[in-house]
Design a protein around this motif. Structure first.
Motif, PDB file in Angstrom:
ATOM      1  N   ILE A  24     -30.082  14.816 -60.715  1.00 12.25           N
ATOM      2  CA  ILE A  24     -29.560  16.108 -61.151  1.00 12.25           C
ATOM      3  C   ILE A  24     -30.403  17.213 -60.531  1.00 12.25           C
ATOM      4  N   ASP A  25     -29.748  18.190 -59.926  1.00 14.72           N
ATOM      5  CA  ASP A  25     -30.432  19.344 -59.359  1.00 14.72           C
ATOM      6  C   ASP A  25     -30.542  20.409 -60.444  1.00 14.72           C
ATOM      7  N   ALA A  26     -31.738  20.570 -61.003  1.00 21.57           N
ATOM      8  CA  ALA A  26     -31.937  21.501 -62.116  1.00 21.57           C
ATOM      9  C   ALA A  26     -31.579  22.935 -61.733  1.00 21.57           C
ATOM     10  N   CYS A  27     -31.755  23.301 -60.461  1.00 19.07           N
ATOM     11  CA  CYS A  27     -31.471  24.674 -60.025  1.00 19.07           C
ATOM     12  C   CYS A  27     -29.977  24.978 -59.979  1.00 19.07           C
ATOM     13  N   THR A  64     -42.013   8.571 -65.986  1.00 21.66           N
ATOM     14  CA  THR A  64     -42.481   7.220 -65.698  1.00 21.66           C
ATOM     15  C   THR A  64     -41.487   6.497 -64.802  1.00 21.66           C
ATOM     16  N   GLU A  65     -41.683   5.212 -64.634  1.00 22.61           N
ATOM     17  CA  GLU A  65     -40.744   4.428 -63.823  1.00 22.61           C
ATOM     18  C   GLU A  65     -39.338   4.444 -64.409  1.00 22.61           C
ATOM     19  N   GLY A  66     -39.229   4.591 -65.725  1.00 19.65           N
ATOM     20  CA  GLY A  66     -37.920   4.520 -66.374  1.00 19.65           C
ATOM     21  C   GLY A  66     -37.167   5.827 -66.460  1.00 19.65           C
ATOM     22  N   ASN A  67     -37.744   6.898 -65.888  1.00 19.01           N
ATOM     23  CA  ASN A  67     -36.999   8.150 -65.926  1.00 19.01           C
ATOM     24  C   ASN A  67     -37.283   8.989 -64.684  1.00 19.01           C
ATOM     25  N   GLU A  68     -36.501  10.049 -64.562  1.00 18.34           N
ATOM     26  CA  GLU A  68     -36.618  10.941 -63.410  1.00 18.34           C
ATOM     27  C   GLU A  68     -36.723  12.363 -63.947  1.00 18.34           C
ATOM     28  N   LEU A  69     -37.785  13.058 -63.560  1.00 23.01           N
ATOM     29  CA  LEU A  69     -37.998  14.429 -64.012  1.00 23.01           C
ATOM     30  C   LEU A  69     -37.779  15.374 -62.845  1.00 23.01           C
ATOM     31  N   VAL A  93     -38.704  31.690 -65.630  1.00 14.72           N
ATOM     32  CA  VAL A  93     -37.771  30.790 -66.303  1.00 14.72           C
ATOM     33  C   VAL A  93     -37.916  29.418 -65.651  1.00 14.72           C
ATOM     34  N   THR A  94     -38.285  28.442 -66.445  1.00 13.05           N
ATOM     35  CA  THR A  94     -38.478  27.085 -65.936  1.00 13.05           C
ATOM     36  C   THR A  94     -37.464  26.158 -66.586  1.00 13.05           C
ATOM     37  N   ILE A  95     -36.749  25.411 -65.755  1.00 17.21           N
ATOM     38  CA  ILE A  95     -35.763  24.443 -66.234  1.00 17.21           C
ATOM     39  C   ILE A  95     -36.271  23.055 -65.880  1.00 17.21           C
ATOM     40  N   ALA A  96     -36.194  22.138 -66.815  1.00 19.81           N
ATOM     41  CA  ALA A  96     -36.588  20.754 -66.545  1.00 19.81           C
ATOM     42  C   ALA A  96     -35.496  19.823 -67.054  1.00 19.81           C
ATOM     43  N   VAL A  97     -35.222  18.779 -66.280  1.00 23.98           N
ATOM     44  CA  VAL A  97     -34.230  17.786 -66.665  1.00 23.98           C
ATOM     45  C   VAL A  97     -34.878  16.411 -66.580  1.00 23.98           C
ATOM     46  N   VAL A  98     -34.888  15.696 -67.696  1.00 30.56           N
ATOM     47  CA  VAL A  98     -35.382  14.316 -67.708  1.00 30.56           C
ATOM     48  C   VAL A  98     -34.167  13.408 -67.833  1.00 30.56           C
ATOM     49  N   ARG A  99     -33.962  12.571 -66.803  1.00 30.32           N
ATOM     50  CA  ARG A  99     -32.844  11.621 -66.825  1.00 30.32           C
ATOM     51  C   ARG A  99     -33.415  10.218 -66.927  1.00 30.32           C
TER      52      ARG A  99
END
Length: 191
Positions: A24-27, A64-69, A93-99
């Motif tokens: 996912i592209d947070a921007c 971690t190995e089990g997710n993507e930040l 403004v900071t956006i973060a997505v943990v998948r």
């Protein structure tokens, strides 16, 4: 009649267990009007124009190995007129997505719930909101939403010597921006 009932039941179950299989592209999540909602009286400037402290939107140790930040930093400075920014007065403004990347969609959703409730749900000043994600919390400076195997977070920080001159973000504006980002996430990235 029976066929339509089966189709409807299938739709409901798939929406209840949203799964996001790709990066996912947070921007690309904010709507075009997000800047107006969060930073009235400011103009956007390159993120490296001002030395700012890194905002912790989600706990760093959760990558971690089990997710993507993935994250995105947008910087706005107060407009002195004619689009000329005052770099002594800014909003970050900071956006973060943990998948969570588990092949099992339910397992990924469970881990996302844990992150939302354990790590982010303790955030001070949080108001719970409904109909945005499965779990959601908001304040004027922070927002987080979980949907399926994804947790989306937003942090707003004002800085500089004249930061009080930037009109503050409101709870309604923050919620509206995160609702728009969640809708984009569901429309463009859901598998």
């Amino acid at each position: 009649m029976l066929a339509s009932a089966v189709l409807c039941a299938g739709c409901q179950s798939s929406s209840a267990s949203a799964h996001y299989p790709d990066s996912i592209d947070a921007c690309k999540l904010p709507a075009s009007n997000a800047r107006d909602r969060l930073a009235p009286g400011t103009v956007e400037v390159p993120p490296d124009s001002v030395k700012t402290a890194d905002a912790k939107v989600v706990p760093q140790d959760r990558s971690t190995e089990g997710n993507e930040l993935t994250s995105c930093k947008r910087l706005f400075a107060r407009d002195l007129g004619g689009g000329k920014p005052n770099l002594q007065d800014y909003r970050l403004v900071t956006i973060a997505v943990v998948r969570f990347t588990d092949a099992d969609a339910d397992e990924g959703a469970t881990k996302a719930t844990q992150l939302m409730t354990d790590a982010l749900g303790d955030h001070s000043g949080v108001r719970l909101a409904t109909d945005v994600g499965d779990e959601a919390g908001f304040s004027e400076q922070w927002a987080a939403v979980r949907t399926g195997n994804v947790v989306l977070g937003l942090a707003i920080a004002d800085g500089g010597t004249e930061a009080a001159l930037i009109p503050p973000a409101t709870l309604d504006n923050v919620q509206a921006v995160v609702t728009d980002m969640t809708n984009t996430l569901q429309r463009d990235y859901q598998g």
